[in-house]
Design a protein around this motif. Structure first.
Motif, PDB file in Angstrom:
ATOM      1  N   ASP A  80       5.364  10.514  15.368  1.00 51.16           N
ATOM      2  CA  ASP A  80       6.810   9.785  15.020  1.00 51.16           C
ATOM      3  C   ASP A  80       6.453   8.353  14.527  1.00 51.16           C
ATOM      4  OD1 ASP A  80       8.250  11.997  15.370  1.00 51.16           O
ATOM      5  OD2 ASP A  80       8.848  11.427  17.389  1.00 51.16           O
ATOM      6  N   GLN A  81       5.482   7.651  15.304  1.00 57.11           N
ATOM      7  CA  GLN A  81       5.259   6.266  14.811  1.00 57.11           C
ATOM      8  C   GLN A  81       4.551   6.332  13.472  1.00 57.11           C
ATOM      9  OE1 GLN A  81       2.819   5.196  17.975  1.00 57.11           O
ATOM     10  NE2 GLN A  81       4.245   4.791  19.540  1.00 57.11           N
ATOM     11  N   ALA A  82       3.474   7.102  13.110  1.00 57.89           N
ATOM     12  CA  ALA A  82       2.733   7.259  11.793  1.00 57.89           C
ATOM     13  C   ALA A  82       3.997   7.358  10.647  1.00 57.89           C
ATOM     14  CB  ALA A  82       1.866   8.165  12.009  1.00 57.89           C
ATOM     15  N   GLY A 135       0.896  -1.156   0.039  1.00 57.85           N
ATOM     16  CA  GLY A 135      -0.024   0.200  -0.064  1.00 57.85           C
ATOM     17  C   GLY A 135       0.920   0.969   0.017  1.00 57.85           C
ATOM     18  N   VAL A 136       0.137   2.456   0.199  1.00 57.00           N
ATOM     19  CA  VAL A 136       0.833   3.760   0.428  1.00 57.00           C
ATOM     20  C   VAL A 136       1.420   3.826   1.542  1.00 57.00           C
ATOM     21  CG1 VAL A 136       0.314   6.191   0.021  1.00 57.00           C
ATOM     22  CG2 VAL A 136      -0.638   4.569  -1.365  1.00 57.00           C
ATOM     23  N   ARG A 137       2.732   4.356   1.611  1.00 60.57           N
ATOM     24  CA  ARG A 137       3.111   4.938   3.289  1.00 60.57           C
ATOM     25  C   ARG A 137       2.348   6.017   3.737  1.00 60.57           C
ATOM     26  NH1 ARG A 137       9.419   4.033   1.322  1.00 60.57           N
ATOM     27  NH2 ARG A 137       9.819   2.090   2.381  1.00 60.57           N
ATOM     28  N   LEU A 138       1.781   5.959   5.045  1.00 59.98           N
ATOM     29  CA  LEU A 138       1.209   6.739   5.583  1.00 59.98           C
ATOM     30  C   LEU A 138       1.890   8.166   5.706  1.00 59.98           C
ATOM     31  CD1 LEU A 138      -1.082   7.692   7.278  1.00 59.98           C
ATOM     32  CD2 LEU A 138      -0.109   6.609   9.427  1.00 59.98           C
ATOM     33  N   SER A 139       3.450   8.001   5.887  1.00 61.13           N
ATOM     34  CA  SER A 139       4.109   9.412   5.681  1.00 61.13           C
ATOM     35  C   SER A 139       3.776  10.035   4.576  1.00 61.13           C
ATOM     36  CB  SER A 139       5.567   8.981   5.964  1.00 61.13           C
ATOM     37  OG  SER A 139       6.153   8.144   4.984  1.00 61.13           O
ATOM     38  N   GLU A 140       3.749   9.383   3.373  1.00 63.93           N
ATOM     39  CA  GLU A 140       3.482  10.092   2.147  1.00 63.93           C
ATOM     40  C   GLU A 140       2.025  10.752   1.969  1.00 63.93           C
ATOM     41  OE1 GLU A 140       4.286   7.804  -1.492  1.00 63.93           O
ATOM     42  OE2 GLU A 140       6.087   6.938  -0.618  1.00 63.93           O
ATOM     43  N   LEU A 141       1.084  10.123   2.454  1.00 66.19           N
ATOM     44  CA  LEU A 141      -0.142  11.004   2.606  1.00 66.19           C
ATOM     45  C   LEU A 141      -0.201  12.033   3.559  1.00 66.19           C
ATOM     46  CD1 LEU A 141      -2.732   8.151   2.847  1.00 66.19           C
ATOM     47  CD2 LEU A 141      -2.174   9.479   0.884  1.00 66.19           C
ATOM     48  N   LEU A 142       0.661  12.046   4.703  1.00 67.41           N
ATOM     49  CA  LEU A 142       0.786  13.005   5.611  1.00 67.41           C
ATOM     50  C   LEU A 142       1.536  14.311   4.864  1.00 67.41           C
ATOM     51  CD1 LEU A 142       1.512  11.362   9.104  1.00 67.41           C
ATOM     52  CD2 LEU A 142      -0.305  11.947   7.986  1.00 67.41           C
ATOM     53  N   ASP A 143       2.611  14.073   4.154  1.00 66.24           N
ATOM     54  CA  ASP A 143       3.417  14.933   3.310  1.00 66.24           C
ATOM     55  C   ASP A 143       2.363  15.466   2.560  1.00 66.24           C
ATOM     56  OD1 ASP A 143       5.477  14.507   4.783  1.00 66.24           O
ATOM     57  OD2 ASP A 143       6.474  13.353   3.238  1.00 66.24           O
ATOM     58  N   ALA A 144       1.592  14.913   1.954  1.00 69.12           N
ATOM     59  CA  ALA A 144       0.705  15.343   0.669  1.00 69.12           C
ATOM     60  C   ALA A 144      -0.358  16.503   1.270  1.00 69.12           C
ATOM     61  CB  ALA A 144      -0.152  14.222   0.068  1.00 69.12           C
ATOM     62  N   VAL A 145      -0.708  16.464   2.691  1.00 71.77           N
ATOM     63  CA  VAL A 145      -1.762  17.300   3.150  1.00 71.77           C
ATOM     64  C   VAL A 145      -1.176  18.488   3.808  1.00 71.77           C
ATOM     65  CG1 VAL A 145      -3.591  15.538   3.049  1.00 71.77           C
ATOM     66  CG2 VAL A 145      -2.059  15.818   5.209  1.00 71.77           C
ATOM     67  N   GLY A 146       0.296  18.079   4.416  1.00 65.94           N
ATOM     68  CA  GLY A 146       0.756  19.194   5.268  1.00 65.94           C
ATOM     69  C   GLY A 146       0.488  19.053   6.675  1.00 65.94           C
ATOM     70  N   VAL A 147       1.153  18.536   7.478  1.00 66.27           N
ATOM     71  CA  VAL A 147       1.151  18.418   8.938  1.00 66.27           C
ATOM     72  C   VAL A 147       1.551  19.990   9.640  1.00 66.27           C
ATOM     73  CG1 VAL A 147       1.605  17.296  11.045  1.00 66.27           C
ATOM     74  CG2 VAL A 147       1.543  16.037   8.825  1.00 66.27           C
ATOM     75  N   ARG A 148       0.440  20.423  10.306  1.00 69.61           N
ATOM     76  CA  ARG A 148       0.627  21.558  11.173  1.00 69.61           C
ATOM     77  C   ARG A 148       1.523  21.279  12.288  1.00 69.61           C
ATOM     78  NH1 ARG A 148      -5.511  24.091  11.417  1.00 69.61           N
ATOM     79  NH2 ARG A 148      -4.579  24.764  13.324  1.00 69.61           N
ATOM     80  N   PRO A 149       2.327  22.366  12.563  1.00 61.39           N
ATOM     81  CA  PRO A 149       3.446  22.341  13.664  1.00 61.39           C
ATOM     82  C   PRO A 149       2.950  21.591  14.967  1.00 61.39           C
ATOM     83  CG  PRO A 149       3.825  24.397  12.487  1.00 61.39           C
ATOM     84  CD  PRO A 149       2.284  23.917  12.088  1.00 61.39           C
ATOM     85  N   GLU A 150       1.492  21.992  15.300  1.00 64.77           N
ATOM     86  CA  GLU A 150       0.896  21.717  16.420  1.00 64.77           C
ATOM     87  C   GLU A 150       0.417  20.229  16.652  1.00 64.77           C
ATOM     88  OE1 GLU A 150      -2.261  24.294  14.473  1.00 64.77           O
ATOM     89  OE2 GLU A 150      -0.174  24.059  14.562  1.00 64.77           O
ATOM     90  N   ALA A 151       0.534  19.677  15.418  1.00 66.87           N
ATOM     91  CA  ALA A 151       0.104  18.082  15.670  1.00 66.87           C
ATOM     92  C   ALA A 151       1.100  17.180  15.826  1.00 66.87           C
ATOM     93  CB  ALA A 151      -0.137  17.738  14.143  1.00 66.87           C
ATOM     94  N   ARG A 152       0.825  16.510  16.894  1.00 66.68           N
ATOM     95  CA  ARG A 152       1.613  15.260  17.687  1.00 66.68           C
ATOM     96  C   ARG A 152       1.261  13.926  17.547  1.00 66.68           C
ATOM     97  NH1 ARG A 152       4.119  19.034  17.421  1.00 66.68           N
ATOM     98  NH2 ARG A 152       5.294  20.337  19.008  1.00 66.68           N
ATOM     99  N   ALA A 153      -0.017  13.812  16.920  1.00 65.75           N
ATOM    100  CA  ALA A 153      -0.485  12.395  16.719  1.00 65.75           C
ATOM    101  C   ALA A 153      -1.427  12.097  15.839  1.00 65.75           C
ATOM    102  CB  ALA A 153      -1.205  12.012  18.053  1.00 65.75           C
ATOM    103  N   VAL A 154      -1.969  10.906  15.324  1.00 72.51           N
ATOM    104  CA  VAL A 154      -2.660  10.890  14.295  1.00 72.51           C
ATOM    105  C   VAL A 154      -3.579   9.698  14.666  1.00 72.51           C
ATOM    106  CG1 VAL A 154      -2.732   9.823  11.988  1.00 72.51           C
ATOM    107  CG2 VAL A 154      -0.852  10.644  12.518  1.00 72.51           C
ATOM    108  N   ARG A 155      -4.949   9.997  14.363  1.00 74.44           N
ATOM    109  CA  ARG A 155      -6.203   9.311  15.011  1.00 74.44           C
ATOM    110  C   ARG A 155      -6.916   8.616  13.714  1.00 74.44           C
ATOM    111  NH1 ARG A 155      -9.952   8.406  18.789  1.00 74.44           N
ATOM    112  NH2 ARG A 155     -12.109   8.328  18.303  1.00 74.44           N
TER     113      ARG A 155
END
Length: 291
Positions: A212-214, A177-197
């Protein structure tokens, strides 16, 4: 589930003798020379009324007990059967598990040794035409991905053991499948984000990871498993796959990804499982690591 036989009760006492002048019951011996009361002719038993037609295995209703027991028997035979038979059992067990109120099917390994768990009474099905994965929360560009869009992104294939926290293990299982990190980069994670639900279209299940785990390279938004498209029973069309953690972290029927400030306990963490579910280093278990 063990069945116990109730302890034997006291032996019944002899029946009392009839009072003088009481006619003997049919079949009761009489004293010599005494005349027995004539036995009445038995009344004919009424014909039982036919039960209305009923299909215990109809769609939308829990499967009948006979169907569950039959499938359990087939599954037990299929554990050592040819791979093509196991793939057939995989599909059958997944379908029956959806409507099995006893959850007995969850105890039985299907094709490839997997077991079928769901915390919802039933799970709707999604196809390529109606599936959509939303990514939002603390991101710069919230987005939605169709199944076709996810398939067009670069795909990563991993082969790892799968370890369930209940003890069973399936070795050398391919996920793609698609690495989750690539999806996160595509949408742009804001600096205050620390976790993924993560949320799921069964309407009940949820999971979380730290950011970091995601972002690990062995965490996938998974579209294929065992070199085939994800089946509904295995969480298709899209599931999460977290290779180094116990399998409850790999949420099935994935429908939503949201960036948050803090880790929010998922479905099983709210019921006592560890939030950091590293195989062999959590939940009081010492299983060999899967990655």
């Amino acid at each position: 589930m063990n069945e116990t036989t109730p302890p034997p009760g006291p032996a019944p006492s002899d029946p009392p003798s009839p009072a003088p002048g009481t006619p003997a019951e049919p079949g009761t011996p009489t004293a010599p020379g005494a005349s027995a009361a004539p036995e009445p002719e038995p009344e004919p038993e009424p014909e039982p009324e036919p039960e209305p037609d009923r299909d215990p295995d109809s769609e939308g209703a829990p499967v009948g007990r006979r169907t569950v027991l039959t499938v359990l028997g087939l599954g037990a035979a299929g554990v050592a059967a040819a791979p093509w038979l196991q793939r057939g059992l995989d599909a059958v067990l997944g379908s029956v598990a959806d409507k099995d109120p006893t959850k007995l099917t969850g105890l039985l390994p299907g094709g490839g040794g997997f077991r079928y768990y769901s915390v919802a009474a039933s799970v709707p099905r999604r196809t390529a035409a109606d599936y959509r994965l939303t990514v939002g929360g603390l991101v710069e560009r919230p987005a939605g991905f169709t199944l076709a869009a996810l398939r067009r992104l670069p795909q990563t294939r991993l082969v790892r053991d799968v370890q369930c926290v209940t003890g069973w293990r399936v070795p050398d299982t391919p996920f793609e499948g698609v690495r989750l990190s690539e999806l996160l980069d595509a949408v742009g994670v804001r600096p205050e984000a620390r976790a993924v639900r993560f949320t799921c279209f069964d309407g009940a299940y949820s999971e979380s990871l730290t950011l970091d785990q995601a972002r690990r390279s062995d965490v996938l938004v998974c579209l294929r498993m065992q070199d085939e498209p994800l089946s509904h029973a295995h969480g298709g069309p899209v599931r999460l796959y977290v290779a180094p953690m116990y399998f409850y972290k790999s949420a099935k029927w994935l429908s939503g990804i949201s960036l948050t400030r803090d880790v929010r306990p998922g479905y099983w963490e709210e019921r006592g499982y560890d939030i950091d579910a590293w195989v062999g280093r959590s939940n009081g278990r010492d299983d060999a690591p899967t990655a």
